[in-house]
Design a protein around this motif. Structure first.
Motif, PDB file in Angstrom:
ATOM      1  N   UNK A  33     -14.208 -53.361 -12.534  1.00 40.20           N
ATOM      2  CA  UNK A  33     -14.216 -54.319 -13.837  1.00 40.20           C
ATOM      3  C   UNK A  33     -12.853 -55.104 -13.693  1.00 40.20           C
ATOM      4  N   UNK A  34     -11.786 -54.723 -12.948  1.00 41.30           N
ATOM      5  CA  UNK A  34     -10.544 -55.482 -12.928  1.00 41.30           C
ATOM      6  C   UNK A  34     -10.588 -56.011 -11.565  1.00 41.30           C
ATOM      7  N   UNK A  35     -11.547 -56.024 -10.742  1.00 43.76           N
ATOM      8  CA  UNK A  35     -11.923 -56.796  -9.537  1.00 43.76           C
ATOM      9  C   UNK A  35     -10.501 -56.495  -8.785  1.00 43.76           C
ATOM     10  N   UNK A  36      -9.775 -55.160  -8.679  1.00 43.76           N
ATOM     11  CA  UNK A  36      -8.878 -54.802  -8.008  1.00 43.76           C
ATOM     12  C   UNK A  36      -8.990 -54.495  -6.609  1.00 43.76           C
ATOM     13  N   UNK A  37      -8.238 -54.762  -5.494  1.00 41.31           N
ATOM     14  CA  UNK A  37      -8.361 -54.244  -4.318  1.00 41.31           C
ATOM     15  C   UNK A  37      -8.209 -52.914  -4.058  1.00 41.31           C
ATOM     16  N   UNK A  38      -7.125 -52.352  -4.707  1.00 45.54           N
ATOM     17  CA  UNK A  38      -6.780 -50.792  -4.328  1.00 45.54           C
ATOM     18  C   UNK A  38      -6.728 -50.108  -5.787  1.00 45.54           C
ATOM     19  N   UNK A  39      -7.150 -48.812  -5.802  1.00 45.08           N
ATOM     20  CA  UNK A  39      -7.086 -47.973  -7.021  1.00 45.08           C
ATOM     21  C   UNK A  39      -7.155 -46.601  -6.609  1.00 45.08           C
ATOM     22  N   UNK A  40      -6.572 -45.813  -7.365  1.00 45.86           N
ATOM     23  CA  UNK A  40      -6.651 -44.313  -7.297  1.00 45.86           C
ATOM     24  C   UNK A  40      -6.369 -43.572  -8.505  1.00 45.86           C
ATOM     25  N   UNK A  41      -6.606 -42.318  -8.655  1.00 48.36           N
ATOM     26  CA  UNK A  41      -6.285 -41.594  -9.895  1.00 48.36           C
ATOM     27  C   UNK A  41      -5.357 -40.581  -9.752  1.00 48.36           C
ATOM     28  N   UNK A  42      -4.672 -40.378 -10.859  1.00 49.54           N
ATOM     29  CA  UNK A  42      -3.569 -38.956 -10.751  1.00 49.54           C
ATOM     30  C   UNK A  42      -4.145 -37.661 -11.247  1.00 49.54           C
ATOM     31  N   UNK A  43      -4.982 -37.229 -10.529  1.00 52.46           N
ATOM     32  CA  UNK A  43      -5.290 -35.924 -11.013  1.00 52.46           C
ATOM     33  C   UNK A  43      -6.640 -35.613 -11.628  1.00 52.46           C
ATOM     34  N   UNK A  44      -7.761 -35.168 -10.598  1.00 45.22           N
ATOM     35  CA  UNK A  44      -9.039 -34.994 -10.800  1.00 45.22           C
ATOM     36  C   UNK A  44      -9.410 -34.191 -12.286  1.00 45.22           C
ATOM     37  N   UNK A  45     -10.452 -34.591 -12.803  1.00 52.49           N
ATOM     38  CA  UNK A  45     -10.953 -33.969 -13.973  1.00 52.49           C
ATOM     39  C   UNK A  45     -12.307 -33.535 -13.502  1.00 52.49           C
ATOM     40  N   UNK A  46     -12.824 -32.299 -14.046  1.00 54.07           N
ATOM     41  CA  UNK A  46     -14.157 -31.870 -13.876  1.00 54.07           C
ATOM     42  C   UNK A  46     -15.140 -32.929 -14.282  1.00 54.07           C
ATOM     43  N   UNK A  47     -16.528 -33.059 -13.609  1.00 53.98           N
ATOM     44  CA  UNK A  47     -17.456 -34.089 -14.274  1.00 53.98           C
ATOM     45  C   UNK A  47     -17.596 -33.767 -15.940  1.00 53.98           C
ATOM     46  N   UNK A  48     -17.671 -32.542 -16.316  1.00 56.27           N
ATOM     47  CA  UNK A  48     -18.005 -32.258 -17.601  1.00 56.27           C
ATOM     48  C   UNK A  48     -16.812 -32.299 -18.598  1.00 56.27           C
ATOM     49  N   UNK A  49     -15.491 -32.449 -18.094  1.00 58.71           N
ATOM     50  CA  UNK A  49     -14.205 -32.698 -19.020  1.00 58.71           C
ATOM     51  C   UNK A  49     -14.102 -34.012 -19.386  1.00 58.71           C
ATOM     52  N   UNK A  50     -13.460 -34.040 -20.449  1.00 62.79           N
ATOM     53  CA  UNK A  50     -13.066 -35.324 -21.119  1.00 62.79           C
ATOM     54  C   UNK A  50     -11.731 -35.512 -21.119  1.00 62.79           C
ATOM     55  N   UNK A  51     -11.233 -36.676 -21.663  1.00 64.08           N
ATOM     56  CA  UNK A  51      -9.620 -37.028 -21.731  1.00 64.08           C
ATOM     57  C   UNK A  51      -8.942 -37.854 -20.914  1.00 64.08           C
ATOM     58  N   UNK A  52      -7.647 -37.761 -20.633  1.00 61.05           N
ATOM     59  CA  UNK A  52      -6.936 -38.721 -19.891  1.00 61.05           C
ATOM     60  C   UNK A  52      -7.166 -38.587 -18.332  1.00 61.05           C
TER      61      UNK A  52
END
Length: 300
Positions: A33-52
């Motif tokens: 969506x942002x056409x970004x070259x590099x991305x990552x996340x800060x802490x995995x959430x389980x597939x069924x979990x919601x939130x930040x």
């Protein structure tokens, strides 16, 4: 080597992750969506979990460890009376009980899950066992002896008891916590078994679910300046560290990976900090005798 396609865009996008979507899928959606070259996340959430789910872009990916190390808050429901293969509602029931503890019994049992505890990860988890993910081995029918790991639990409290079969809890904990393990072990401690019915991460370090962008909104604003405007600056990911002001010469040295002079502060010798120059982050490192010794340098 072929260069990755996309823009050199840096910052954080806080996503309110929906249930049924993996953390990796969210990152891929944001990157597209942002056409970004590099991305990552800060802490995995389980597939069924919601939130930040805080997604870092570009140079902000260098600040991910400081967010994953920060405290996080989870609100979740434990379904009492049944243990499952996955320690959540997706798994098959493997043990059950008609016993239903009182609120007072649950409150008393929670005490053993506060402070510095040792926690065994779920069989279905991303923990590596001899080079393979535990969830892959579990899906193949293998049962493993996973080693217990330390976890700091700042707080763990009852927030609601909707019915005899369900208790809603709120937990603030450090890095590496498995809410499913808390539900499993609490059920065992109460003699009734238990598993996670639903889970929501309310906040993670400086990021809050209330500020999160939905997947629907990301889709609607994809490739637009309006989505760019929702990005938070890189330095938000450094909220847990003190800021130092670099001198002009110090900033130049830091950008080349060398120790650079910073202005006097109350930061202790050997403490981790970050330096800025003219309002822009330059580097993260260790403060020693008037200089910051960089461990990460930002190319902004």
């Amino acid at each position: 080597m072929a260069r990755k396609k996309g823009r050199d865009i840096s910052g954080w996008l806080v996503v309110d992750k929906p249930a049924g979507m993996t953390s990796t899928s969210v990152v891929n959606k944001v990157r597209w969506a942002l056409d970004a070259r590099k991305a990552g996340h800060a802490g995995t959430l389980d597939p069924d979990a919601t939130g930040v789910l805080a997604v870092a872009l570009g140079e902000a990916t260098k600040t991910v460890p400081f967010v994953t190390d920060a405290l996080k808050c989870y609100r979740f429901a434990v379904r009492l009376g049944a243990a499952t293969t996955t320690d959540d509602a997706e798994g098959a029931v493997i043990e059950s009980s008609d016993r239903r503890p009182t609120d007072d019994e649950i409150g008393a049992a929670l005490a053993q899950f506060r402070g510095e505890i040792m926690q065994v990860p779920p069989q279905f988890s991303a923990v590596k066992v001899e080079g393979e993910r535990a969830y892959d081995l579990a899906r193949a029918g293998e049962e493993m002896e996973l080693a217990a790991r330390p976890l700091w639990v700042e707080s763990l409290e009852i927030v609601a008891r909707p019915d005899a079969d369900t208790v809603e809890l709120e937990m603030v904990c450090g890095k590496g916590g498995y809410v499913r393990s808390i539900a499993r072990d609490l059920g065992r401690a109460l003699g009734c078994f238990g598993h996670v019915a639903w889970l929501r991460r309310e906040w993670s370090g400086p990021f809050e679910a209330a500020d999160g962008v939905t997947i629907e909104r990301i889709d609607a604003l994809a490739k637009s300046p309006e989505l760019d405007a929702l990005l938070l600056p890189l330095e938000v990911g450094l909220a847990e560290l003190p800021e130092l002001k670099a001198t002009a010469e110090g900033a130049a040295r830091l950008r080349n990976g060398n120790p650079g002079m910073v202005l006097a502060s109350d930061v202790d010798w050997g403490e981790e900090a970050w330096a800025s120059y003219e309002g822009r982050p330059v580097a993260v490192g260790t403060y020693k005798s008037g200089e910051l010794h960089p461990s990460r340098v930002f190319n902004l």
